[in-house]
Motif scaffolding. Structure first.
Motif, short mmCIF file in Angstrom:
data_model
loop_
_atom_site.label_atom_id
_atom_site.label_comp_id
_atom_site.label_asym_id
_atom_site.label_seq_id
_atom_site.Cartn_x
_atom_site.Cartn_y
_atom_site.Cartn_z
N ARG A 1 -4.47 4.82 106.73
CA ARG A 1 -5.12 4.42 105.48
C ARG A 1 -4.10 4.34 104.36
NH1 ARG A 1 -8.72 8.14 103.36
NH2 ARG A 1 -7.79 9.79 104.60
N MET A 2 -4.43 3.50 103.36
CA MET A 2 -3.60 3.40 102.15
C MET A 2 -4.52 3.46 100.95
SD MET A 2 -0.85 0.42 103.08
CE MET A 2 -0.08 0.56 101.49
N MET A 3 -4.13 4.28 99.98
CA MET A 3 -4.88 4.37 98.73
C MET A 3 -3.89 4.20 97.57
SD MET A 3 -7.46 7.55 99.43
CE MET A 3 -6.11 8.63 99.85
N GLY A 4 -4.35 3.57 96.54
CA GLY A 4 -3.44 3.39 95.42
C GLY A 4 -4.05 2.59 94.28
N VAL A 5 -3.18 2.12 93.41
CA VAL A 5 -3.59 1.34 92.25
C VAL A 5 -2.80 0.04 92.24
CG1 VAL A 5 -4.24 3.33 90.87
CG2 VAL A 5 -1.89 2.47 90.76
N LEU A 6 -3.39 -0.94 91.52
CA LEU A 6 -2.76 -2.27 91.39
C LEU A 6 -2.82 -2.65 89.92
CD1 LEU A 6 -1.57 -4.41 93.36
CD2 LEU A 6 -3.77 -5.59 93.19
N MET A 7 -1.67 -3.08 89.37
CA MET A 7 -1.61 -3.45 87.95
C MET A 7 -1.02 -4.84 87.82
SD MET A 7 -0.43 0.01 85.93
CE MET A 7 0.99 0.30 86.97
N ASP A 8 -1.51 -5.57 86.81
CA ASP A 8 -0.98 -6.90 86.51
C ASP A 8 0.19 -6.74 85.54
OD1 ASP A 8 -0.47 -9.51 85.59
OD2 ASP A 8 -2.54 -10.11 85.91
N ILE A 9 1.40 -7.13 86.00
CA ILE A 9 2.60 -7.01 85.15
C ILE A 9 3.17 -8.38 84.83
CG2 ILE A 9 3.18 -4.72 86.04
CD1 ILE A 9 5.24 -6.10 87.87
N THR A 10 2.30 -9.40 84.88
CA THR A 10 2.77 -10.77 84.63
C THR A 10 3.39 -10.89 83.25
OG1 THR A 10 1.03 -11.58 86.09
CG2 THR A 10 2.10 -13.18 84.63
N ASP A 11 2.73 -10.34 82.24
CA ASP A 11 3.25 -10.45 80.88
C ASP A 11 4.61 -9.75 80.77
OD1 ASP A 11 1.00 -11.82 80.19
OD2 ASP A 11 -0.06 -10.07 79.38
N ARG A 12 4.74 -8.58 81.40
CA ARG A 12 6.03 -7.88 81.33
C ARG A 12 7.12 -8.69 81.99
NH1 ARG A 12 6.97 -2.80 84.98
NH2 ARG A 12 7.90 -4.44 86.25
N ARG A 13 6.82 -9.25 83.18
CA ARG A 13 7.83 -10.06 83.87
C ARG A 13 8.22 -11.28 83.04
NH1 ARG A 13 9.76 -8.94 89.25
NH2 ARG A 13 10.63 -11.03 88.94
#
Length: 929
Positions: A259-271
């Motif tokens: 299993r994998m647990m975690g978070v996902l964030m949008d970093i498009t603006d930072r990139r």
């Protein structure tokens, strides 16, 4: 209820043995429950010690009242608990449910409790009622605090997730299933309510991206790490590429990732920002290279300096030649400028203010100007530095020198322009003025004296509104108000008084600045006079154009009338011949039939034929080709005589009235046709009043002076006017403009031929008059017919009664020569003549008739059809009169051409179809009875 465990009354109420109560008391004490028992019949409460403690009631075993219990309930919860109590005690509902509410202790402490109760019901006075209400109380304040803390913690976590725009997810790698927070759909570009499959989510990985992510996970596991963090590209379903940051914890079972647990964030603006920063740095380096900007840094007080490559290039040196900044500086800067630069740097270092200075250098044998800007900074360890840039501004320096030269030239030119403007101000033929908002002139030029005659002192001593015409002061005040508000005033004109008392028209342009008004005026008096003359000429031209348009409209109307007249004249003769045959044969059949029903049918046929004859007569009247017998008549008498006919025609729903002018002039018209005109207009008015109304017949003497404005209106002159006025629906502009057009009608199919008003117009114009219509929708209609006046002294003729309407046949034998190219018409006409006692000789053409005339000795009467092929009736009569000058002649015709029959009296013309005994009457008249 421990304090009453041994009471027999308690046993009687509860029905429980003493041992059971003890056990119940121990259980409730262990559970922290309080017990209450409400005797509904007497309104008393028994609360256990724990229940009293929970509610903040005083200890003891005395019964409690409802008011004491409710006093401990929180005021905001009392309405709700009272409503639940009523539902529990209602025999129809008997609700037993737990509920939470707050109690308030005497010290102000607020506690949350959970109550559960159940009512006992029994018959009371023949009615089932609640007799007891027993239940438990539990203090849940601590539990509520824990629940609220948990909710607060969850809210903070959710807020942190939402603030960070993170999605929480978990993947089962064995079943390849995923669950995630709602934010996951937004980060992956799916609708909020969508449920994407693993295949749909994997479709967003660019080529090779998923493989790279898997390799990172394998590497982490190989190093014994369970945490993976990496940035990846992802393509939304719409095609937009986003950058995501993945942070995941890997759970291993049986040596394999499970299993994998975690978070996902949008970093498009930072990139994008990082990409923009790198691009900006690249552009900055390019700008420094293109703009020849060098960067330098100077440490104090050691004097150590560092230069960028562009600094060496500015000084015309090779950056890789190994020359130190100090050597390059001393060799390149002009000595006299170096002293000033060193001084400016020292002052900047001491004051902490930036330095901004220009100096000269010699680079590659050429003098260049350098702009140097620097800022002193102090590091955290106390070291002082000067950081700055140098830029080659030789071009800008040269342009500034050239600009200063041009500015000096422009200043000299401005002085010259000022002198010229002063000259223009003095010599201009326009009025120049500077005025204040206080209403007085401040400066005026000499043209005021030249145009208006005032000396400057006289103009400056009086308010400028005193010089403006009283009728123009209102507009001048409006302009002043506009200028006071800071708006631009539009050009305006007014009249200014001259010193000698006259007025001049002045066209003004004015602007305001601060508290001054600057105005320029031009004398336009002559232009005004010319404009007035031009306006008068334009009015005359417009009148001429309108007159020409009226003439053209009249011509077009006449052309239409002529076209319809030609059509009418082409068919009138044949149509009237057919009607003559029909009516004549109906007379013969009627004489031989006695059956009433057949005679009624014959009468209907006669009426139909007569309506056809009337239609033909209307067409002829409209086209002005009907023969009229104008006579001097009294229109008032005509209207009086038609009173009964008009009232019967209008029916009971229309009131008929007359307004007849006394001393009315005699009208020169055909008496029969004017009656038809009045009747026609009355019927039209009746049709315009479907629900009833009023009809007024009016006569008047009228003198017109204005030229006609519409086709069909009368020319200037004296007329006798007869008006038909109704209170009906009226006409709009379009209908009124087309009212006189032939065959135009607003009535339903089969209810009108469209020739009524056309016949009225044709009769009026043929008589020498005209027609006007006044109407508005909903306001009724007035049709006014203008008829020519009879000459002064002309006698009004009365129609003599017809003494021969039913005369007997002629006493002596007579011979009549009948000429008509239509055999059927000849047959009908011969039949009527034989009834008069004539022997009839028939001829089908003019030549045949003249042959019979030459052969017959006795011919007492010649009856000739006017329109015949070859030789018409007039030509036959002329040749017959040449042979027998005394031969009486009578013409029968369906179309009486006024030109051809201009010399023939009305008494010798019979119109087809024959009406009543008109043929017999005129035959007797021409042969002398």
């Amino acid at each position: 209820m421990q304090h009453r465990a041994g009471s027999s009354s308690s046993q009687a109420r509860t029905g429980m043995p003493l041992g059971s109560e003890v056990r119940l008391e121990l259980a409730t004490r262990a559970a922290g429950l309080g017990i209450w028992d409400w005797n509904v019949l007497d309104g008393t409460f028994d609360y256990s010690p724990r229940a009293r403690e929970i509610c903040g009631l005083p200890p003891g075993d005395e019964p409690l009242r409802l008011e004491q219990v409710q006093a401990r309930t929180h005021p905001h919860d009392l309405p709700r608990t009272h409503g639940l109590l009523l539902r529990a005690l209602d025999p129809q509902i008997r609700e037993s449910a737990s509920y939470e509410y707050r109690v308030v202790h005497p010290d102000g402490q607020v506690r949350w409790v959970v109550a559960y109760g159940q009512a006992l019901f029994a018959p009371v006075d023949g009615e089932v009622r609640a007799v007891r209400y027993i239940g438990t109380l539990q203090d849940v304040s601590q539990w509520r605090q824990l629940r609220e803390a948990l909710e607060t913690s969850q809210a903070r976590l959710q807020l942190a997730i939402e603030a960070g725009r993170m999605a929480v997810w978990e993947v089962d790698l064995r079943t390849e299933t995923m669950v995630g927070s709602p934010e996951l759909n937004r980060l992956l570009g799916f609708p909020e309510d969508a449920t994407p499959t693993m295949e749909q989510m994997r479709a967003g990985y660019p080529v090779g991206e998923r493989e790279r992510l898997h390799a990172r996970m394998v590497e982490a596991l190989a190093r014994g790490e369970r945490f993976v963090e990496c940035e990846l590209r992802y393509v939304w379903p719409g095609g937009e590429q986003r950058w995501l940051l993945l942070r995941a914890d890997i759970r291993v079972e049986d040596g394999q990732p499970a299993r994998m647990m975690g978070v996902l964030m949008d970093i498009t603006d930072r990139r994008r920002a990082e990409d923009a920063l790198r691009a900006s740095e690249a552009r900055l380096k390019l700008a420094q290279r293109v703009g020849r900007i060098g960067v330098w840094e100077w440490e104090l007080p050691s004097g150590d300096a560092r230069w960028s490559r562009e600094m060496y290039l500015l000084f015309g040196l090779d950056p890789d030649a190994g020359i130190t900044p100090d050597e390059a500086w001393r060799a390149g800067v002009y000595p006299e400028d170096r002293v000033g630069v060193d001084k400016a740097v020292r002052q900047s270092t001491e004051s902490g203010q930036p330095v901004d200075i220009e100096f000269r250098i010699r680079a590659n044998g050429e003098t260049r100007w350098i702009l140097s800007k620097g800022t002193p900074v102090t590091d955290s360890d106390g070291r002082r530095r000067m950081i700055g840039v140098n830029q080659d501004v030789t071009g800008a320096h040269r342009e500034r020198i050239a600009l200063e030269d041009r500015n000096r030239a422009l200043q000299e030119a401005a002085l010259q322009i000022g002198r010229e403007r002063e000259r223009v101000f003095e010599l201009s033929r326009d009025l120049f003025a500077v005025a204040g908002f206080d209403g007085y002139f401040k400066v005026v030029n000499p043209s005021w004296t030249r145009i208006l005659g005032y000396e400057p002192d006289a103009l400056l001593a009086r308010p400028f509104l005193d010089f403006i015409h009283p009728q123009d002061r209102g507009s001048a005040d409006a302009v002043l108000a506009c200028l006071r508000r800071g708006h631009v005033a539009p050009p305006f004109e007014n009249r200014m008084q001259c010193e000698h008392g006259g007025w001049r028209w002045i066209a003004w342009t004015a602007v305001a600045e601060h508290d001054r008004i600057y105005a320029v005026g031009r004398d336009v008096t002559q232009e005004k006079l010319a404009a007035q003359e031009l306006e008068a000429a334009n009015r005359q031209l417009r009148d001429q154009i309108e007159s020409r348009e009226r003439v053209e409209a009249t011509l077009r109307q006449m052309q239409r009338l002529e076209a319809v007249g030609q059509l009418t004249s082409g068919v009138a003769h044949d149509f009237n011949n057919l009607l003559t045959i029909v009516l004549g044969n109906l007379d013969l059949i009627e004489m031989s039939v006695e059956e009433p029903r057949v005679r009624r049918r014959l009468e209907l046929m006669r009426q139909a034929a007569l309506r056809g004859a009337t239609l033909t007569s209307q067409l002829l009247a409209f086209s002005r080709r009907q023969r009229l017998e104008p006579k001097a008549i009294d229109l008032n008498g005509t209207v009086h005589g038609m009173g009964e006919l008009l009232r019967s025609t209008m029916g009971g729903s229309v009131a008929v009235a007359t307004r007849l002018q006394q001393a009315l002039w005699s009208a020169l018209v055909d008496p029969t046709q004017i009656e038809l005109v009045i009747l026609n207009l009355a019927i039209n008015a009746r049709d315009a009043m479907p629900v009833g109304g009023s009809l007024t017949i009016e006569t008047a003497n009228v003198t017109l002076e204005a030229e006609p404005r519409q086709p069909g209106e009368p020319a200037p002159g004296d007329y006798v006017a007869i008006s038909v006025i109704d209170s009906g629906t009226g006409m709009d502009e379009d209908v009124r403009a087309r009212a006189f057009e032939p065959f135009f009608t607003t009535k339903g199919v089969g209810k009108g031929s469209g020739l009524g008003l056309a016949q009225v117009l044709g009769f009026a114009q043929q008589s020498g008059g005209g027609v006007r219509i006044e109407s508005r929708p909903g306001a009724g209609t007035t049709v006014r017919v203008y008829l020519p006046c009879a000459q002064a002294g002309a006698a009004v003729k009365e129609e003599a009664p017809d003494d021969h309407a039913h005369a007997e046949p002629l006493a002596q034998r007579r011979f009549a020569l009948l000429v008509d190219d239509d055999s059927a018409v000849r047959d009908v006409t011969a039949m009527r003549l034989r009834r008069l006692g004539f022997e009839v000789l028939e001829a089908g053409s003019g030549g045949a008739a003249l042959d019979l005339l030459d052969r017959m000795e006795q011919v007492d009467l010649l009856i000739a059809d006017f329109a015949m092929p070859g030789m018409n009736g007039v030509e036959v009569a002329q040749q017959a009169r040449a042979r027998r000058p005394e031969l009486p002649v009578l013409f029968v015709t369906g179309y009486a051409d006024q030109t051809a029959l201009a010399g023939v009296g009305e008494e010798r013309v019979v119109q087809k179809p024959f009406r009543d005994d008109e043929l017999e009457r005129k035959v007797r008249a021409v042969i002398g009875g």
